[in-house]
Design an enzyme around this catalytic site. Structure first.
Site, PDB file in Angstrom:
ATOM      1  N   LYS A 112      -1.760  -6.400 -26.334  1.00 40.32           N
ATOM      2  CA  LYS A 112      -2.828  -6.223 -25.351  1.00 40.32           C
ATOM      3  C   LYS A 112      -3.538  -4.839 -25.007  1.00 40.32           C
ATOM      4  CE  LYS A 112      -2.396 -10.369 -22.716  1.00 40.32           C
ATOM      5  NZ  LYS A 112      -2.476 -10.987 -21.166  1.00 40.32           N
ATOM      6  N   LYS A 195      -3.918 -16.970 -31.777  1.00 38.38           N
ATOM      7  CA  LYS A 195      -3.471 -17.718 -30.777  1.00 38.38           C
ATOM      8  C   LYS A 195      -4.791 -17.839 -30.144  1.00 38.38           C
ATOM      9  CE  LYS A 195      -1.749 -15.461 -26.690  1.00 38.38           C
ATOM     10  NZ  LYS A 195      -0.638 -15.297 -25.848  1.00 38.38           N
ATOM     11  N   LYS A 198      -7.522 -16.888 -23.380  1.00 42.45           N
ATOM     12  CA  LYS A 198      -8.644 -16.533 -22.233  1.00 42.45           C
ATOM     13  C   LYS A 198      -9.211 -15.492 -22.649  1.00 42.45           C
ATOM     14  CE  LYS A 198      -5.848 -18.349 -18.887  1.00 42.45           C
ATOM     15  NZ  LYS A 198      -4.535 -17.985 -18.199  1.00 42.45           N
TER      16      LYS A 198
HETATM   17  P1  AMP Z   1      -1.613 -17.395 -19.805  1.00 43.09           P
HETATM   18  O1  AMP Z   1      -2.818 -18.032 -20.102  1.00 43.09           O
HETATM   19  O2  AMP Z   1      -1.241 -16.390 -20.915  1.00 43.09           O
HETATM   20  O3  AMP Z   1      -1.081 -16.998 -18.390  1.00 43.09           O
HETATM   21  O4  AMP Z   1      -0.676 -18.503 -20.171  1.00 43.09           O
HETATM   22  C1  AMP Z   1      -0.128 -19.488 -19.348  1.00 43.09           C
HETATM   23  C2  AMP Z   1       0.673 -20.374 -20.126  1.00 43.09           C
HETATM   24  O5  AMP Z   1       0.023 -21.254 -21.033  1.00 43.09           O
HETATM   25  C3  AMP Z   1       2.070 -19.620 -20.598  1.00 43.09           C
HETATM   26  O6  AMP Z   1       3.442 -20.767 -20.557  1.00 43.09           O
HETATM   27  C4  AMP Z   1       1.840 -19.604 -22.190  1.00 43.09           C
HETATM   28  O7  AMP Z   1       2.738 -19.666 -23.128  1.00 43.09           O
HETATM   29  C5  AMP Z   1       0.748 -20.753 -22.323  1.00 43.09           C
HETATM   30  N1  AMP Z   1      -0.034 -20.733 -23.647  1.00 43.09           N
HETATM   31  C6  AMP Z   1      -1.116 -19.673 -23.309  1.00 43.09           C
HETATM   32  N2  AMP Z   1      -1.751 -19.853 -24.355  1.00 43.09           N
HETATM   33  C7  AMP Z   1      -1.507 -20.700 -25.271  1.00 43.09           C
HETATM   34  C8  AMP Z   1      -1.715 -21.207 -26.495  1.00 43.09           C
HETATM   35  N3  AMP Z   1      -2.627 -20.892 -27.307  1.00 43.09           N
HETATM   36  N4  AMP Z   1      -0.808 -22.382 -27.217  1.00 43.09           N
HETATM   37  C9  AMP Z   1       0.214 -22.673 -26.523  1.00 43.09           C
HETATM   38  N5  AMP Z   1       0.657 -22.180 -25.448  1.00 43.09           N
HETATM   39  C10 AMP Z   1      -0.232 -21.337 -24.625  1.00 43.09           C
END
Ligand code: AMP
Ligand code: TRP
Length: 332
Positions: A112, A195, A198
């Site tokens: 990041k 991956k 957002k």
């Molecule tokens: P975040 O959007 O980074 O706050 O992630 C929220 C939750 O979604 C966390 O448990 C992440 O590990 C999961 N997550 C985010 N992006 C992915 C992805 N591309 N594949 C699987 N899980 C994800």
């Protein structure tokens, strides 16, 4: 010790298919067997700049996504992090427990912060300490997340152990990650080695939970693939990251194994497979999208859920934080 689940997601953009398959749908399954606390981590979101009006809207949108995905606010506690001051208090304490060397190993910070590390906020650097505080403020024992959070959860365990050792008290539990299913690492539709996230500038890299059926179809149609056919077994997808990703998404959405998906589509090209994938994605996501839209129109309801959730969360956190303060030698 009571089994307790804690998890959260950042309200820093659209919730997407990766969030749903890696996290939310596992959150929903846990509600019957555990006491669950699901948090919209707005304090984590401001580690990078957020416009205030957008942040408020995104917190409500995240809450709507949790509920639409199946989080039941009557069973589980749903709230936004900044409402419960204990998160910030315990995070400060953990800033003093975690070692700089531990934080230097965190790959999410490196990703990041990128090349411009000197300009990253100090908050981004200590982000994992706040995440440990989120979990341990409730003595949560189980944390359902996607694969990308594994390293942060190992750090959480290290912090809990060091705190217990330093103060000679068995205060914090050893946290168990729950990383489950075929969707623990959903990749970008534009690049199978990155991956789905957002923060990807390309809207075509991800399927958002508020995308309508046409948008989903268009994004899948444009998804990167290769010219080869689907093989008989998932192992044979090795070295084809985009193909592997689409098969994994199909498997996750239908609760099939990747091998079973390959067996069904063996010898077919991605033109056919993408049509089938669009059908299952739309069937599975349309009810969530609709419910999210309905909930987002009812701001008063969302706000009342978050407010009530914060009160319940605070009631659990307060005695635990008092134990921590007593252990450290803070007067109260
Ligand atoms: P975040 O959007 O980074 O706050 O992630 C929220 C939750 O979604 C966390 O448990 C992440 O590990 C999961 N997550 C985010 N992006 C992915 C992805 N591309 N594949 C699987 N899980 C994800
Ligand atoms: N860091 C997590 C992410 O970006 C979000 C998060 C914050 C979290 N606090 C947490 C997840 C506590 C699980 C438990 O995905």
């Amino acid at each position: 010790m009571t089994k307790r689940v804690f998890s959260g997601a950042q309200p820093s953009g659209n919730m997407h298919l990766g969030n749903y398959l890696g996290a939310f749908r596992n959150w929903v399954k846990l509600q019957d067997d555990f006491e669950c606390i699901y948090c919209v981590v707005d304090m984590h979101a401001i580690t990078v700049w957020q416009d205030p009006a957008d942040l408020r809207a995104q917190v409500r949108e995240a809450a709507a996504a949790y509920i639409a995905a199946g989080v039941d606010p009557n069973k589980s506690i749903l709230f936004n992090q900044s409402r419960v001051a204990g998160h910030a208090e315990l995070a400060w304490i953990f800033n003093c427990v975690a070692r700089i060397g531990w934080l230097n190993r965190m790959t999410q910070f490196k990703d990041k912060a990128g090349k411009n590390r000197e300009k990253a906020s100090a908050g981004l650097y200590v982000y994992p300490n706040l995440m440990a505080a989120d979990i341990l403020l409730y003595k949560a024992t189980h944390v359902p997340v996607g694969e990308d959070q594994k390293q942060h959860l190992e750090l959480t365990r290290d912090i809990a152990q060091k705190f217990n050792n330093d103060y000679g008290i068995e205060l914090f539990p050893v946290v168990e990650p729950i990383i489950q299913g075929e969707g623990t690492r959903v990749m970008s539709l534009r690049d199978g080695t990155n991956k789905m996230s957002k923060s990807d500038p390309s809207e075509y890299s991800r399927i958002n939970l508020n995308d309508d059926a046409d948008t989903i179809a268009q994004k899948i149609r444009k998804a990167k693939t290769d010219a080869e056919l689907l093989p008989a077994k998932a192992d044979l997808l090795e070295g084809r990251p985009e193909a592997q990703n689409l098969v994994s998404i199909y498997a996750a959405l239908t609760d099939m194994s990747r091998d079973a998906v390959c067996a069904e589509y063996e010898g077919k090209g991605f033109g056919d497979f993408k049509k089938a994938l669009t059908d299952v994605a739309v069937t599975r996501l349309a009810p969530i999208t609709e419910e999210m839209a309905r909930l987002q129109k009812d701001e008063a309801y969302i706000d009342s859920v978050l407010r009530a959730g914060a009160e319940r969360a605070h009631a659990i956190a307060e005695p635990i934080l008092n134990e921590v303060k007593d252990a450290i030698g803070f007067m109260r």
